[in-house]
Design a protein around this motif. Structure first.
Motif, PDB file in Angstrom:
ATOM      1  N   LEU A  96       0.817  -1.213   0.000  1.00  0.00           N
ATOM      2  CA  LEU A  96       0.000   0.000   0.000  1.00  0.00           C
ATOM      3  C   LEU A  96       0.852   1.265   0.000  1.00  0.00           C
ATOM      4  CD1 LEU A  96      -2.788   1.333   0.208  1.00  0.00           C
ATOM      5  CD2 LEU A  96      -2.664   1.033   2.689  1.00  0.00           C
ATOM      6  N   ALA A  97       1.969   1.247   0.688  1.00  0.00           N
ATOM      7  CA  ALA A  97       2.830   2.429   0.758  1.00  0.00           C
ATOM      8  C   ALA A  97       3.466   2.763  -0.592  1.00  0.00           C
ATOM      9  CB  ALA A  97       3.918   2.231   1.803  1.00  0.00           C
ATOM     10  N   ASP A  98       3.474   1.805  -1.518  1.00  0.00           N
ATOM     11  CA  ASP A  98       4.059   2.040  -2.844  1.00  0.00           C
ATOM     12  C   ASP A  98       3.059   2.627  -3.833  1.00  0.00           C
ATOM     13  OD1 ASP A  98       6.348   0.920  -1.789  1.00  0.00           O
ATOM     14  OD2 ASP A  98       5.993  -1.057  -2.654  1.00  0.00           O
ATOM     15  N   TYR A  99       1.776   2.683  -3.464  1.00  0.00           N
ATOM     16  CA  TYR A  99       0.779   3.240  -4.374  1.00  0.00           C
ATOM     17  C   TYR A  99       1.093   4.704  -4.686  1.00  0.00           C
ATOM     18  CZ  TYR A  99      -2.496  -0.707  -3.718  1.00  0.00           C
ATOM     19  OH  TYR A  99      -3.108  -1.931  -3.697  1.00  0.00           O
ATOM     20  N   HIS A 100       1.317   5.476  -3.632  1.00  0.00           N
ATOM     21  CA  HIS A 100       1.650   6.903  -3.750  1.00  0.00           C
ATOM     22  C   HIS A 100       2.820   7.160  -2.787  1.00  0.00           C
ATOM     23  CE1 HIS A 100      -2.029   7.591  -6.030  1.00  0.00           C
ATOM     24  NE2 HIS A 100      -2.663   6.872  -5.120  1.00  0.00           N
ATOM     25  N   PRO A 101       4.046   6.923  -3.236  1.00  0.00           N
ATOM     26  CA  PRO A 101       5.207   6.954  -2.334  1.00  0.00           C
ATOM     27  C   PRO A 101       5.431   8.285  -1.630  1.00  0.00           C
ATOM     28  CG  PRO A 101       5.758   5.893  -4.419  1.00  0.00           C
ATOM     29  CD  PRO A 101       4.407   6.492  -4.594  1.00  0.00           C
ATOM     30  N   ASP A 102       4.941   9.385  -2.185  1.00  0.00           N
ATOM     31  CA  ASP A 102       5.153  10.695  -1.573  1.00  0.00           C
ATOM     32  C   ASP A 102       4.103  11.036  -0.521  1.00  0.00           C
ATOM     33  OD1 ASP A 102       7.366  11.074  -3.201  1.00  0.00           O
ATOM     34  OD2 ASP A 102       6.197  12.025  -4.783  1.00  0.00           O
ATOM     35  N   GLU A 103       3.181  10.104  -0.259  1.00  0.00           N
ATOM     36  CA  GLU A 103       2.112  10.349   0.702  1.00  0.00           C
ATOM     37  C   GLU A 103       2.210   9.366   1.864  1.00  0.00           C
ATOM     38  OE1 GLU A 103      -1.042  11.474  -2.890  1.00  0.00           O
ATOM     39  OE2 GLU A 103      -1.553   9.950  -1.390  1.00  0.00           O
ATOM     40  N   ASP A 104       1.618   9.720   2.979  1.00  0.00           N
ATOM     41  CA  ASP A 104       1.485   8.818   4.113  1.00  0.00           C
ATOM     42  C   ASP A 104       0.361   7.840   3.790  1.00  0.00           C
ATOM     43  OD1 ASP A 104       0.919   7.518   6.500  1.00  0.00           O
ATOM     44  OD2 ASP A 104       1.117   9.314   7.736  1.00  0.00           O
ATOM     45  N   TYR A 105       0.694   6.571   3.640  1.00  0.00           N
ATOM     46  CA  TYR A 105      -0.304   5.600   3.194  1.00  0.00           C
ATOM     47  C   TYR A 105      -1.505   5.526   4.127  1.00  0.00           C
ATOM     48  CZ  TYR A 105       1.056   2.110   6.745  1.00  0.00           C
ATOM     49  OH  TYR A 105       1.283   1.438   7.927  1.00  0.00           O
ATOM     50  N   ARG A 106      -1.334   5.900   5.368  1.00  0.00           N
ATOM     51  CA  ARG A 106      -2.407   5.793   6.365  1.00  0.00           C
ATOM     52  C   ARG A 106      -3.524   6.817   6.148  1.00  0.00           C
ATOM     53  NH1 ARG A 106       1.726   6.164  11.313  1.00  0.00           N
ATOM     54  NH2 ARG A 106       2.399   7.814   9.863  1.00  0.00           N
ATOM     55  N   THR A 107      -3.246   7.854   5.371  1.00  0.00           N
ATOM     56  CA  THR A 107      -4.230   8.933   5.202  1.00  0.00           C
ATOM     57  C   THR A 107      -5.045   8.826   3.923  1.00  0.00           C
ATOM     58  OG1 THR A 107      -2.654  10.394   4.067  1.00  0.00           O
ATOM     59  CG2 THR A 107      -2.696  10.473   6.491  1.00  0.00           C
ATOM     60  N   GLY A 108      -4.628   7.990   2.990  1.00  0.00           N
ATOM     61  CA  GLY A 108      -5.333   7.887   1.716  1.00  0.00           C
ATOM     62  C   GLY A 108      -6.651   7.144   1.835  1.00  0.00           C
ATOM     63  N   TYR A 109      -7.507   7.332   0.839  1.00  0.00           N
ATOM     64  CA  TYR A 109      -8.833   6.704   0.879  1.00  0.00           C
ATOM     65  C   TYR A 109      -8.736   5.187   0.920  1.00  0.00           C
ATOM     66  CZ  TYR A 109      -8.754   5.036  -3.940  1.00  0.00           C
ATOM     67  OH  TYR A 109      -8.441   4.359  -5.079  1.00  0.00           O
ATOM     68  N   ALA A 110      -7.715   4.620   0.292  1.00  0.00           N
ATOM     69  CA  ALA A 110      -7.598   3.162   0.230  1.00  0.00           C
ATOM     70  C   ALA A 110      -7.378   2.533   1.594  1.00  0.00           C
ATOM     71  CB  ALA A 110      -6.449   2.773  -0.701  1.00  0.00           C
TER      72      ALA A 110
END
Length: 269
Positions: A96-110
Motif C-alpha cells: 500500500l505504501a508504494d501506491y503513492h510513495p510521496d504520501e502517508d499511506y495511512r491517510t489515503g482513501y484506500a
C-alpha cells in the motif's frame, strides 16, 4: 445539462461516488465513475436505470478490460481455444505504501473505512475481470481481513473462490503488503494453458499436446494507455452511441461480489 458540461468524471474517494454520480445524472450529464463505483451496491442499479431512461452514458472505470494481454486471454477462453476450463488463479499484491510513495499511506482513501477503502474495493478490477471472463459467478467462499502490520482500519488481505452455475471456479487473492508487486492470471484448460503477467507485459500460451512449445506474446508496458483506451471508449459512446465495454451496471455487479466476499469472510460460510 450542467451548463455546457456534457460529461462528468467522478474520481473522488469511494464513499462520495454514489451521491456525486446521482447528482451528475440528475443534471443531465453523461458519467464515468472511478472504481469502485460506490462503497455499497444498494441503489446503483437504479442509477443505471436512470441513465438509460434519460439516454445518458454511464460508465465504470475498469480499465483492465482494455489490457492487451487480458483481452487476448479472454478471446482464448470465450472461443474455446483452451478447451474446458479446469483451473483459474488470479493474484494481485502490492504494498500500500508504494501506491503513492510521496504520501502517508495511512491517510489515503484506500486505507480508511470512512472513505470506502480496503483492498477488496481498491483492487476491485481483478474481481471485475474474473466475472467478465468466467462469470457470472453465483457462489463465493472467502477468507481474509486485516492480517498485516499496516496501520489501517480496513482489510488488507483477501482470498476467495468464485463459482459459476456451470461449475467453473476461479481462485483470487488480493493483498496490500506484497513486494515485489504482482498481477497475474493463470488459466488451465483441457487444450492448453495461458499465463498472463500484467507488469511483465506478456502472455504465454502453452498447448496441452506433449512437447508443444509455448507461444509468448509481449508488448510495451504502458499503464497510461489503459486509461486512454477507457476514455476513448466512453467518448465513442457519448458521441456515436457505441456500446460501452465498462457499463455502470458491471461496476455495480463487481461491488455486489465484493459484498458477498465480505459476508463470506465475516460469517465463514
Amino acid at each position: 445539462m450542467l451548463g455546457d458540461v456534457d460529461l462528468v468524471i467522478v474520481a473522488t474517494p469511494t464513499a462520495l461516488h454514489h451521491h456525486q454520480a446521482a447528482a451528475a445524472l440528475d443534471a443531465g450529464c453523461h458519467l464515468l465513475v472511478e472504481k469502485p463505483v460506490a462503497a455499497a451496491s444498494a441503489g446503483m442499479d437504479r442509477l443505471a436505470d436512470l441513465a438509460d431512461e434519460r439516454g445518458l452514458v454511464a460508465a465504470a472505470a475498469h480499465q483492465f478490460r482494455f489490457e492487451p494481454g487480458l483481452l487476448r486471454l479472454r478471446d482464448l477462453v470465450t472461443s474455446g481455444a483452451l478447451g474446458e476450463i479446469l483451473a483459474v488463479e488470479a493474484h494481485q499484491g502490492e504494498h500500500l505504501a508504494d501506491y503513492h510513495p510521496d504520501e502517508d499511506y495511512r491517510t489515503g482513501y484506500a486505507a480508511r473505512r470512512d472513505l470506502g477503502g480496503g483492498v477488496l474495493r481498491t483492487q476491485i478490477h481483478h474481481i471485475d475481470y474474473l466475472d467478465w471472463i468466467f462469470g457470472p459467478f453465483t457462489r463465493v467462499y472467502a477468507a481474509g481481513g486485516h492480517r498485516t502490520d499496516l496501520e489501517i482500519d480496513v482489510e488488507d488481505t483477501a482470498s476467495y473462490l468464485l463459482r459459476g452455475p456451470d461449475g467453473t471456479a476461479a481462485y483470487g487473492h488480493l493483498d496490500y503488503r506484497q513486494r515485489p508487486r504482482r498481477v497475474t492470471l493463470a488459466v488451465v484448460g483441457a487444450e492448453g494453458r495461458a499465463d498472463w503477467d500484467h507488469y511483465g507485459a506478456r502472455l504465454v500460451v502453452t498447448p496441452s499436446a506433449p512437447g508443444a512449445a509455448p507461444d509468448t506474446t509481449g508488448w510495451p508496458y504502458d499503464r497510461t494507455a489503459l486509461f486512454h483506451a477507457q476514455m476513448q471508449d466512453v467518448l465513442a459512446a457519448v458521441r456515436d452511441g457505441a456500446p460501452l465495454r465498462t457499463p455502470l451496471r458491471a461496476g455495480a455487479r463487481a461491488v455486489q461480489l465484493v459484498e458477498s466476499i465480505e459476508r463470506s469472510i465475516s460469517e465463514d460460510r
